[in-house]
Write a protein that holds these residues in place. Structure first.
Motif, PDB file in Angstrom:
ATOM      1  N   UNK A   2      -6.792  -0.092 -44.402  1.00  0.00           N
ATOM      2  CA  UNK A   2      -5.784  -1.062 -43.998  1.00  0.00           C
ATOM      3  C   UNK A   2      -4.383  -0.600 -44.386  1.00  0.00           C
ATOM      4  N   UNK A   3      -4.254   0.094 -45.520  1.00  0.00           N
ATOM      5  CA  UNK A   3      -2.941   0.618 -45.909  1.00  0.00           C
ATOM      6  C   UNK A   3      -2.487   1.713 -44.948  1.00  0.00           C
ATOM      7  N   UNK A   4      -3.431   2.524 -44.489  1.00  0.00           N
ATOM      8  CA  UNK A   4      -3.091   3.563 -43.510  1.00  0.00           C
ATOM      9  C   UNK A   4      -2.583   2.909 -42.219  1.00  0.00           C
ATOM     10  N   UNK A   5      -3.227   1.836 -41.811  1.00  0.00           N
ATOM     11  CA  UNK A   5      -2.786   1.118 -40.616  1.00  0.00           C
ATOM     12  C   UNK A   5      -1.399   0.528 -40.813  1.00  0.00           C
ATOM     13  N   UNK A   6      -1.171  -0.034 -41.985  1.00  0.00           N
ATOM     14  CA  UNK A   6       0.140  -0.613 -42.273  1.00  0.00           C
ATOM     15  C   UNK A   6       1.223   0.464 -42.148  1.00  0.00           C
ATOM     16  N   UNK A   7       0.929   1.663 -42.607  1.00  0.00           N
ATOM     17  CA  UNK A   7       1.872   2.776 -42.501  1.00  0.00           C
ATOM     18  C   UNK A   7       2.067   3.192 -41.050  1.00  0.00           C
ATOM     19  N   UNK A   8       0.997   3.249 -40.281  1.00  0.00           N
ATOM     20  CA  UNK A   8       1.090   3.644 -38.872  1.00  0.00           C
ATOM     21  C   UNK A   8       1.908   2.658 -38.052  1.00  0.00           C
ATOM     22  N   UNK A   9       1.709   1.370 -38.316  1.00  0.00           N
ATOM     23  CA  UNK A   9       2.449   0.361 -37.567  1.00  0.00           C
ATOM     24  C   UNK A   9       3.878   0.215 -38.087  1.00  0.00           C
ATOM     25  N   UNK A  10       4.112   0.722 -39.280  1.00  0.00           N
ATOM     26  CA  UNK A  10       5.456   0.786 -39.842  1.00  0.00           C
ATOM     27  C   UNK A  10       6.250  -0.499 -39.799  1.00  0.00           C
ATOM     28  N   UNK A  11       7.348  -0.453 -39.054  1.00  0.00           N
ATOM     29  CA  UNK A  11       8.293  -1.568 -39.043  1.00  0.00           C
ATOM     30  C   UNK A  11       8.053  -2.548 -37.903  1.00  0.00           C
ATOM     31  N   UNK A  12       6.898  -2.489 -37.296  1.00  0.00           N
ATOM     32  CA  UNK A  12       6.574  -3.421 -36.223  1.00  0.00           C
ATOM     33  C   UNK A  12       6.612  -4.846 -36.762  1.00  0.00           C
ATOM     34  N   UNK A  13       7.230  -5.762 -36.028  1.00  0.00           N
ATOM     35  CA  UNK A  13       7.298  -7.151 -36.515  1.00  0.00           C
ATOM     36  C   UNK A  13       5.933  -7.839 -36.551  1.00  0.00           C
ATOM     37  N   UNK A  14       4.946  -7.248 -35.914  1.00  0.00           N
ATOM     38  CA  UNK A  14       3.617  -7.869 -35.864  1.00  0.00           C
ATOM     39  C   UNK A  14       2.613  -7.167 -36.777  1.00  0.00           C
ATOM     40  N   UNK A  15       3.082  -6.330 -37.680  1.00  0.00           N
ATOM     41  CA  UNK A  15       2.173  -5.552 -38.513  1.00  0.00           C
ATOM     42  C   UNK A  15       1.226  -6.444 -39.316  1.00  0.00           C
ATOM     43  N   UNK A  16       1.722  -7.527 -39.901  1.00  0.00           N
ATOM     44  CA  UNK A  16       0.852  -8.400 -40.698  1.00  0.00           C
ATOM     45  C   UNK A  16      -0.217  -9.062 -39.839  1.00  0.00           C
TER      46      UNK A  16
END
Length: 76
Positions: A2-16
């Motif tokens: 999940x942390x890797x995904x959070x990094x991939x999606x970066x600054x996307x407003x929908x990351x959470x």
């Protein structure tokens, strides 16, 4: 993962929201249930989870719990 995904999606407003969808899917929730919870279409939920699976090199779609439905016996 999940942390890797959070990094991939970066600054996307929908990351959470996207992380919550993947997490719910890994806990065995269906696409339709997740779509209803987050106000999305089932197709969009599927796209997000498939993209997440691609980002991490696979494993999300195969780690989810298998369906509780009985196997089809009418295949001959």
């Amino acid at each position: 993962m999940l942390e890797k995904l959070r990094t991939c999606w970066g600054f996307s407003p929908t990351v959470d929201r996207n992380i919550a969808l993947v997490e719910g899917f890994l806990k065995g929730k269906r696409f339709a249930d997740l779509a209803q919870e987050h106000g999305l279409s089932t197709a969009r939920v599927r796209q997000i989870i498939e993209k997440a699976d691609w980002f991490v090199g696979g494993g999300i779609l195969t780690k989810a719990e298998p369906s509780k439905a009985s196997p089809r016996s009418d295949l001959r």
